[in-house]
Design an enzyme around this catalytic site. Structure first.
Site, PDB file in Angstrom:
ATOM      1  CB  SER A  94     -15.638 -25.459  -5.431  1.00 41.17           C
ATOM      2  OG  SER A  94     -16.460 -24.383  -5.030  1.00 41.17           O
ATOM      3  CE  LYS A  95      -9.198 -24.937  -0.967  1.00 40.77           C
ATOM      4  NZ  LYS A  95      -8.432 -25.133  -2.209  1.00 40.77           N
ATOM      5  NE  ARG A  96     -18.295 -21.375  -5.668  1.00 38.74           N
ATOM      6  CZ  ARG A  96     -19.486 -21.879  -5.931  1.00 38.74           C
ATOM      7  NH1 ARG A  96     -20.562 -21.329  -5.421  1.00 38.74           N
ATOM      8  NH2 ARG A  96     -19.603 -22.935  -6.697  1.00 38.74           N
ATOM      9  CG  HIS A  97     -20.041 -25.883  -1.954  1.00 37.21           C
ATOM     10  ND1 HIS A  97     -19.436 -25.983  -3.187  1.00 37.21           N
ATOM     11  CD2 HIS A  97     -21.312 -25.495  -2.190  1.00 37.21           C
ATOM     12  CE1 HIS A  97     -20.317 -25.680  -4.125  1.00 37.21           C
ATOM     13  NE2 HIS A  97     -21.467 -25.373  -3.551  1.00 37.21           N
ATOM     14  N   GLY A  98     -17.061 -24.783   1.672  1.00 28.69           N
ATOM     15  CA  GLY A  98     -16.430 -25.134   2.944  1.00 28.69           C
ATOM     16  C   GLY A  98     -15.306 -26.122   2.703  1.00 28.69           C
TER      17      GLY A  98
END
Ligand code: GLU
Length: 488
Positions: free
Chosen positions: A254-258
């Site tokens: 997800s976005k948390r991973h970049g």
């Protein structure tokens, strides 16, 4: 195998996600492998979150990856339209068919009623799905209530006498869902719009889809969809559910991973070939050793048997490494083209200059391509060739310009280069080779000082080639300019 027809059906509620791109690649490769049709269908039934901008971004990303579709937006086809919002007529017809087959019933329960009963059922440890209350209303009464204008949805009357829903997933094998676990889910909302499980099946039937290849986040929808296929009298396709892609922490990507969208990777300097290669192998393998695989090899060999059932972990370092391999292997002309396009887009070069300096760019290309892993490293690496002045980065200033000896190294190099008639890599190298010894300085001190003087940084393409490419006049001028900043 009968005619293979597969579809990739993104919802334009965002850009093309890495996981979606992998689903698209497997659909595409399967179609190409079997001489089938690859259909792009836009599932834009969520009016609030679907935008035309997202649709365009998805199409662009698909094109960029080279995933050409046989039917869909821009390609036409006999089974269109390919936007769900333009297919309302078909969903209305689908509902009529289901009504005629007694496979659906109207439900008049309000959201509040449903909530209350669901909570009570949950507390009592019972079935948490819809309690089928409206299924008991007889047809005439239901018709009267509809005629009266009572708000209602249409639910599938799950055939309770049916055996459990089983199917052989092309990746996961035999998969079963107890019929009792499926509630009478909604097919058509009170505003007349179809739900995902209904629209998808109507379309998959109408478009004669042979294989449904999608993420396993849809696995729980599949038994429901099978019931709809059966109720419509359509042929149930083969299903292939792909496991999820995880970030390094074992959580769903997800976005948390970049960066998660394909276009974000493009903007970070990744090549479409590398993304395609990397995503292809994120869940599928040719054998147990091949890491570099091109489009043709993929098409010749793709099969669901070699798709992993386990989640794949997205590893940016590996993707970056692979991108570097593609950059290094790219023919020099092509790299020069892409580099010119990039520099032009950044305003560092005009189109006319790129043409005029073609030979020069061809000389620069291999020096750069051997040293980068991502195309976005290019502007900062070669910027000094195009600027009028040099800006020294702090590290270079502290570690090189302020070091004893840097100033005299520049003086000496300037003097030697000034006297050179043939200003080419070999002659430059030959002329400068003896400078360190003559000054009693380490070669590293001398050459780093020159590198920083010319480029402003401690990292640059190889020095002698850079001097050659920069030209005599600019080189001498930069050495003099840097000299004034050096300590001694
Ligand atoms: N629009 C759905 C999605 O993007 C399609 C799923 C499917 O392939 O059925 O998840």
């Amino acid at each position: 195998m009968d005619q293979v027809r597969v579809r990739f059906a993104p919802s334009p509620t965002g850009h093309l996600h890495i996981g979606g791109a992998r689903t698209a690649i497997y659909n595409w490769a399967f179609a190409r492998r079997h001489g089938g049709d690859f259909i792009l269908r836009i599932d834009d039934t969520d009016p609030e979150r679907s935008t035309d901008e997202n649709t365009q971004a998805i199409l662009r990303a698909m094109e960029w990856l080279g995933l050409d579709w046989d039917e869909g937006p821009g390609a036409g086809g006999d089974f269109g339209p390919y936007f769900q919002t333009q297919r309302s007529e078909l969903y209305a017809q689908g509902l009529v068919t289901l009504q005629a087959n007694d496979a659906v019933y109207p439900c008049f329960c309000t959201a509040d009623e449903l909530k209350g009963r669901r909570e009570a059922a949950r507390e009592a440890g019972g079935f948490a799905g819809y309690d089928r209350r409206c299924r008991a209303i007889d047809t005439e009464e239901a018709a009267a209530r509809i005629a009266r204008g009572d708000e209602h949805v249409w639910r599938l009357a799950v055939p309770l006498e049916r055996d459990d829903v089983t199917f052989v997933d092309a990746i996961r094998g035999e998969t079963a869902f107890p019929i009792g676990s499926l509630d009478d889910f909604i097919l058509v909302r009170s505003d007349g719009t179809p739900t995902y499980n209904f629209a998808t099946v109507v379309d998959d039937v109408a478009m004669e889809i042979s294989h449904v290849v999608r993420g396993d986040d849809h696995l729980s929808n599949t038994p429901r969809q099978i019931l709809v296929f059966e109720a419509l009298g359509g042929e149930v396709p083969t299903f292939a559910h792909l496991s999820m892609i995880w970030g390094a922490d074992g959580k769903r990507l997800s976005k948390r991973h970049g960066a998660t969208s394909v276009e974000a990777y493009r903007d970070l300097g990744y090549l479409p070939e590398a993304i395609l290669n990397y995503l292809t192998l994120l869940g599928w393998s040719l054998d147990d050793k091949t890491t570099m695989i091109d489009r043709d090899t993929l098409v010749e060999n793709f099969s669901f048997e070699r798709v992993s059932k386990n989640p794949a972990v997205f590893d940016t370092d590996k993707l970056e490494w692979m991108n570097g391999v593609y950059i290094r292997e790219m023919p020099v002309e092509e790299f020069a083209d892409r580099m010119s396009a990039l520099l032009t887009a950044q305003g560092m070069l005009t189109g006319a200059e790129a043409e005029e300096r073609r030979e020069w760019l061809l000389k620069l290309a291999p020096l750069v391509s051997e040293r980068i892993k991502r195309m976005d490293e290019i502007p900062s690496m070669v910027g000094f060739f195009f600027s009028d002045t040099v800006e020294f980065d702090d590290k270079a200033r502290k570690k090189v310009l302020d070091k004893a000896g840097a100033g005299c190294a520049m003086d000496a190099v300037e003097a030697v280069l000034k006297g050179l008639d043939t200003f080419e890599t070999e002659s430059i190298e030959a002329a400068l080779r003896d400078v360190p010894e003559a000054l009693d300085l380490k070669p590293r001190i001398v050459f780093q000082a020159v590198r920083v003087a010319l480029s402003g940084s401690m990292v640059s393409p190889p020095l002698f080639e850079s001097i050659d490419l920069l030209g005599k006049e600019k080189t001498l001028q930069r050495l003099r300019q840097a000299r004034s900043s050096a300590t001694d």
